[in-house]
Design an enzyme around this catalytic site. Structure first.
Site, PDB file in Angstrom:
ATOM      1  N   THR A  20      39.629  43.568  41.928  1.00  0.00           N
ATOM      2  CA  THR A  20      40.024  42.379  42.613  1.00  0.00           C
ATOM      3  C   THR A  20      39.628  42.819  44.117  1.00  0.00           C
ATOM      4  OG1 THR A  20      41.811  41.613  41.124  1.00  0.00           O
ATOM      5  CG2 THR A  20      41.987  40.930  43.359  1.00  0.00           C
ATOM      6  N   ASN A  26      34.442  38.106  31.370  1.00  0.00           N
ATOM      7  CA  ASN A  26      35.588  38.663  30.667  1.00  0.00           C
ATOM      8  C   ASN A  26      35.898  37.881  29.411  1.00  0.00           C
ATOM      9  OD1 ASN A  26      35.894  37.026  32.981  1.00  0.00           O
ATOM     10  ND2 ASN A  26      37.813  36.882  32.484  1.00  0.00           N
ATOM     11  N   GLN A  41      33.768  43.875  33.319  1.00  0.00           N
ATOM     12  CA  GLN A  41      33.786  44.075  32.068  1.00  0.00           C
ATOM     13  C   GLN A  41      32.509  44.750  31.281  1.00  0.00           C
ATOM     14  OE1 GLN A  41      36.388  43.228  30.190  1.00  0.00           O
ATOM     15  NE2 GLN A  41      37.575  42.098  31.571  1.00  0.00           N
ATOM     16  N   THR A  71      46.578  56.004  51.997  1.00  0.00           N
ATOM     17  CA  THR A  71      46.604  57.276  51.114  1.00  0.00           C
ATOM     18  C   THR A  71      46.183  57.065  49.665  1.00  0.00           C
ATOM     19  OG1 THR A  71      48.573  58.052  52.492  1.00  0.00           O
ATOM     20  CG2 THR A  71      48.092  59.237  50.256  1.00  0.00           C
ATOM     21  N   CYS A 104      47.365  30.614  32.239  1.00  0.00           N
ATOM     22  CA  CYS A 104      48.658  30.146  32.363  1.00  0.00           C
ATOM     23  C   CYS A 104      48.938  29.590  33.683  1.00  0.00           C
ATOM     24  CB  CYS A 104      49.895  30.925  31.582  1.00  0.00           C
ATOM     25  SG  CYS A 104      49.342  31.241  29.770  1.00  0.00           S
TER      26      CYS A 104
HETATM   27  N1  PMP Z   1      36.636  41.009  37.346  1.00  0.00           N
HETATM   28  C1  PMP Z   1      36.594  40.724  36.140  1.00  0.00           C
HETATM   29  C2  PMP Z   1      35.480  40.253  35.365  1.00  0.00           C
HETATM   30  C3  PMP Z   1      37.766  41.088  35.201  1.00  0.00           C
HETATM   31  O1  PMP Z   1      37.791  40.818  33.948  1.00  0.00           O
HETATM   32  C4  PMP Z   1      38.854  41.469  36.145  1.00  0.00           C
HETATM   33  C5  PMP Z   1      40.366  41.864  35.273  1.00  0.00           C
HETATM   34  N2  PMP Z   1      40.590  40.982  34.462  1.00  0.00           N
HETATM   35  C6  PMP Z   1      38.965  41.702  37.326  1.00  0.00           C
HETATM   36  C7  PMP Z   1      37.676  41.443  37.973  1.00  0.00           C
HETATM   37  C8  PMP Z   1      40.012  42.127  38.058  1.00  0.00           C
HETATM   38  O2  PMP Z   1      40.499  43.407  37.971  1.00  0.00           O
HETATM   39  P1  PMP Z   1      41.955  43.923  38.405  1.00  0.00           P
HETATM   40  O3  PMP Z   1      42.882  42.962  37.855  1.00  0.00           O
HETATM   41  O4  PMP Z   1      41.853  45.227  37.776  1.00  0.00           O
HETATM   42  O5  PMP Z   1      41.647  44.012  39.810  1.00  0.00           O
END
Ligand code: PMP
Length: 387
Positions: A77, A155, A183, A240, A327
């Site tokens: 993210t 995903n 993914q 950090t 959800c």
């Molecule tokens: N991109 C994709 C395609 C994902 O499947 C996910 C996690 N479901 C994320 C980004 C985000 O990863 P994270 O929640 O570990 O930051």
């Protein structure tokens, strides 16, 4: 909450994976024995710094990148945000961003926000198999495009996008190219040079490292504005470092890379056995995509059944899978990915995602097939009585 009293059969590896024992073992000393700060010049700090360097080298090798091209983050993210916002900030004259309709919410939610700030967001559609409309993509990327961002593997369906081809389209227009490989990392071999990307994100917990750690590959020479300012990560990501998490990520990448071809083959055999077993015994079940995909994911529609109830009953029977839909405060919304592929709301809400890992066994697959068949038979019998 009470702990689960039976060992569940876990088919939700696209949501998250188990931290491998080797990874945990490598992480543990960095919490309470070697707890120095890598920015400190004392002995303990230097040990921490060396361990970060080793992890960076392992992550770089995993992607066929060089260590200086790796920026550690809190996960995909954050890496996606860094890639998108950082590119827009360094390229103020280009105000278009091209993506797909089926991206992960960590991208789509950010792009929704950016649209309110005046950035032009173009979302390319997919066909019924979840494949990207490459002709529309080529048309959408123009001289005003700052960035083309596309996920590598979806995903929910596991469908792979042709990243190298898309990267070439971006390059043609001197636009930057980012891929969200959360993914695909750990499931298929990744090579940033072959993929031709400027930026690539992934998350540790999808490949048996811990939650809260990930990385962004930033191609050497690519200008990217920092999102979090600070001296760490060569001024590219302040704060950090997540020392134990990063050390674990290095080990997880090493392990994944060593066995990726073998594991991929084993997992795809088990995945095919699972889906063929379910399809053979439940006449109305159908696969939501047959496109080229990662080896571990199967998304199956059980038309006419209430997916949430199915999932709940599977869960109670010890089989953990996922609904592939979000959800929300207002209830369960059908998956935007399945809707984009043309499924109707009902079918999207009747779809279940099964995602395997290299820890999945043949026995678990056989048990999963039996469990799905039993639960679906119970539910259809109940529906017949009601009708
Ligand atoms: N991109 C994709 C395609 C994902 O499947 C996910 C996690 N479901 C994320 C980004 C985000 O990863 P994270 O929640 O570990 O930051």
């Amino acid at each position: 909450m009470k702990p689960l009293n039976l060992a569940p059969i876990y088919f939700d590896n696209n949501a998250t994976t188990r931290v491998l024992p080797e990874v945990l073992k490598a992480m543990l000393p960095w919490f309470s024995e070697q707890y120095g700060n890598a920015s400190s010049s004392n002995q303990m700090g230097q040990l921490a710094k060396e361990a970060l360097m080793a992890a960076r080298a392992a992550v770089a090798k995993f992607l066929n990148a060089s260590p200086a091209e790796i920026v550690f983050t809190s996960g995909a993210t954050e890496a996606n945000h860094m890639a998108i916002l950082g590119t827009l900030a360094t390229n103020p004259l280009r105000r278009r961003l091209v993506t797909s309709t089926v991206e992960h919410p960590s991208t789509l939610r950010l792009l929704d926000y950016l649209a309110t700030t005046g950035i032009e967001i173009i979302k390319i559609s997919v066909n019924a198999k979840g494949e990207l409309d490459m002709a529309a993509l080529a048309e959408a990327v123009n001289e005003n495009t700052a960035l083309l961002t596309l996920m590598h593997a979806n995903n929910e369906t596991g469908v792979l996008f042709p990243i190298a081809e898309a990267a070439a389209i971006a390059k043609n227009q001197a636009a930057a190219f980012h891929t969200d490989a959360a993914q695909s990392a750990g499931k298929i071999a990744l090579d940033v040079r072959q993929l031709g990307c400027d930026l690539l994100s992934f998350s540790g917990h999808k490949l048996h490292a811990a939650k809260g750690v990930g990385a962004l590959f930033v191609r050497k020479g690519f200008m990217l504005q920092a999102l979090i300012h600070g001296h760490q990560e060569r001024n590219r990501r302040g704060g950090t470092e997540n020392q134990a998490g990063i050390v674990g990520l290095g080990v997880a990448c090493q392990l994944a890379q060593t066995h990726i071809a073998l594991h991929g083959e084993q997992i795809s055999i088990l995945r095919d056995r699972l889906q063929n077993g379910i399809l053979a015994r439940i006449s109305f079940a159908k696969l939501n995509s047959t496109a080229i995909n990662v080896p571990n994911t199967s998304n199956i529609c059980f038309s006419g059944l209430h997916g949430e109830e199915l999932l709940y009953r599977l869960d109670k029977a010890g089989l953990i899978a996922s609904l592939g839909s979000a959800c929300t405060a207002g209830g369960t919304e059908p998956s935007h990915v399945l809707l984009a592929m043309g499924l109707n709301r009902e079918d999207a809400l009747s779809s279940i995602r099964f995602s395997l890992s290299r820890e999945t066994t043949e026995t678990e697959v056989e048990l999963a097939i039996e469990t799905v068949v039993n639960v679906v038979t119970e539910m259809t019998a109940a529906l017949a009585v009601v009708a």
